[in-house]
Design an enzyme around this catalytic site. Structure first.
Site, PDB file in Angstrom:
ATOM      1  CE  LYS A 158      98.484  10.595  -7.406  1.00  8.87           C
ATOM      2  NZ  LYS A 158      97.186  10.358  -6.771  1.00  8.87           N
ATOM      3  NE  ARG A 206      94.184  14.825 -10.656  1.00  9.99           N
ATOM      4  CZ  ARG A 206      94.945  15.020  -9.576  1.00  9.99           C
ATOM      5  NH1 ARG A 206      96.182  15.459  -9.698  1.00  9.99           N
ATOM      6  NH2 ARG A 206      94.461  14.782  -8.375  1.00  9.99           N
ATOM      7  NE  ARG A 239      94.677  13.506   2.169  1.00  7.97           N
ATOM      8  CZ  ARG A 239      95.047  13.258   0.909  1.00  7.97           C
ATOM      9  NH1 ARG A 239      96.212  12.707   0.655  1.00  7.97           N
ATOM     10  NH2 ARG A 239      94.242  13.555  -0.099  1.00  7.97           N
ATOM     11  NE  ARG A 293      94.264  17.868  -0.494  1.00 10.16           N
ATOM     12  CZ  ARG A 293      94.945  17.097  -1.306  1.00 10.16           C
ATOM     13  NH1 ARG A 293      96.004  16.465  -0.887  1.00 10.16           N
ATOM     14  NH2 ARG A 293      94.552  16.932  -2.553  1.00 10.16           N
ATOM     15  NE  ARG A 328      90.829  15.273  -4.343  1.00 10.72           N
ATOM     16  CZ  ARG A 328      91.459  14.979  -3.202  1.00 10.72           C
ATOM     17  NH1 ARG A 328      90.799  15.014  -2.041  1.00 10.72           N
ATOM     18  NH2 ARG A 328      92.721  14.645  -3.217  1.00 10.72           N
TER      19      ARG A 328
END
Ligand code: AMP
Length: 186
Positions: A13, A88, A127, A133, A144
């Site tokens: 996204k 969300r 990632r 992160r 998540r």
């Protein structure tokens, strides 16, 4: 034009939103980016949400709705917003519809990026290795994904009923996903 880019974490996204910003001059409204900026600045809000983000849980509707509301004038002046990671929950979607209606605006399109779970896990592991992160660690990522399936996926019928939902295959290259989004917007 107000567009929602919809999909699970690591669906692409953010990448697609940034491209649309460059091409169309719209404003990207990413609640995740806003929350990470608050954490980095050490603000009161940042301190409050730091652990929630690290765990992979959702912050309260109230917090993210206020963050979005603060940016709607700017987005309107730019000709529209790309909502990335918001809404969300159904409560957030209803609040967004109400905030836009107050301004005589609406959501024009919702593009869902479809990516299967195995590909998401692979992407996020990469990632995590590259960017570190904190909520990309495997434990938080599972939380998540659960939050997406439990709280966010129910928004699909919400927008389908409004006739605004289109689907794009999010499994391909960045270019092929961009093409699918552009077709959905045409
Ligand atoms: P993202 O960058 O969109 O994946 O968001 C990172 C994290 O920020 C999420 O895992 C949540 O903890 C929090 N967050 C971002 N947007 C929202 C939202 N709309 N509602 C609740 N929590 C959010």
């Amino acid at each position: 034009m107000n567009l929602i880019l919809f999909g699970p974490p690591a669906a692409g996204k953010g990448t697609q939103a940034k491209r649309l910003v460059e091409e169309k001059g719209m404003v990207q409204l990413s609640t995740g980016d806003m929350l990470r900026a608050a954490i980095a600045s050490g603000s009161e809000l940042g301190l409050k949400v730091k652990d929630v983000l690290a765990r992979g849980d959702l912050v309260t509707d109230e917090i993210v709705i206020a963050l979005i509301e603060d940016r709607l004038d700017e987005a309107e002046a730019a000709g529209g917003a790309i909502f990335d990671g918001f809404p969300r929950t159904v409560a957030q979607a209803e609040a967004l519809d109400a905030m836009l209606a107050k301004r005589g605006k609406q959501i024009d399109a919702v593009v869902r990026l479809k990516v299967d779970d195995a590909a998401l896990l692979e992407r996020v592991a990469k990632r995590y290795a590259e960017q570190g992160r904190p909520d990309d660690n495997p434990e938080s990522f599972v939380v998540r994904l659960e939050a997406y399936n439990h709280n966010t996926a129910p928004l699909l019928p919400y927008y389908e009923k409004q006739g605004k939902l289109t689907q794009a295959d999010g499994m391909g290259s960045i270019e092929s996903v961009a093409k699918a989004i552009d077709e959905a917007l045409a």
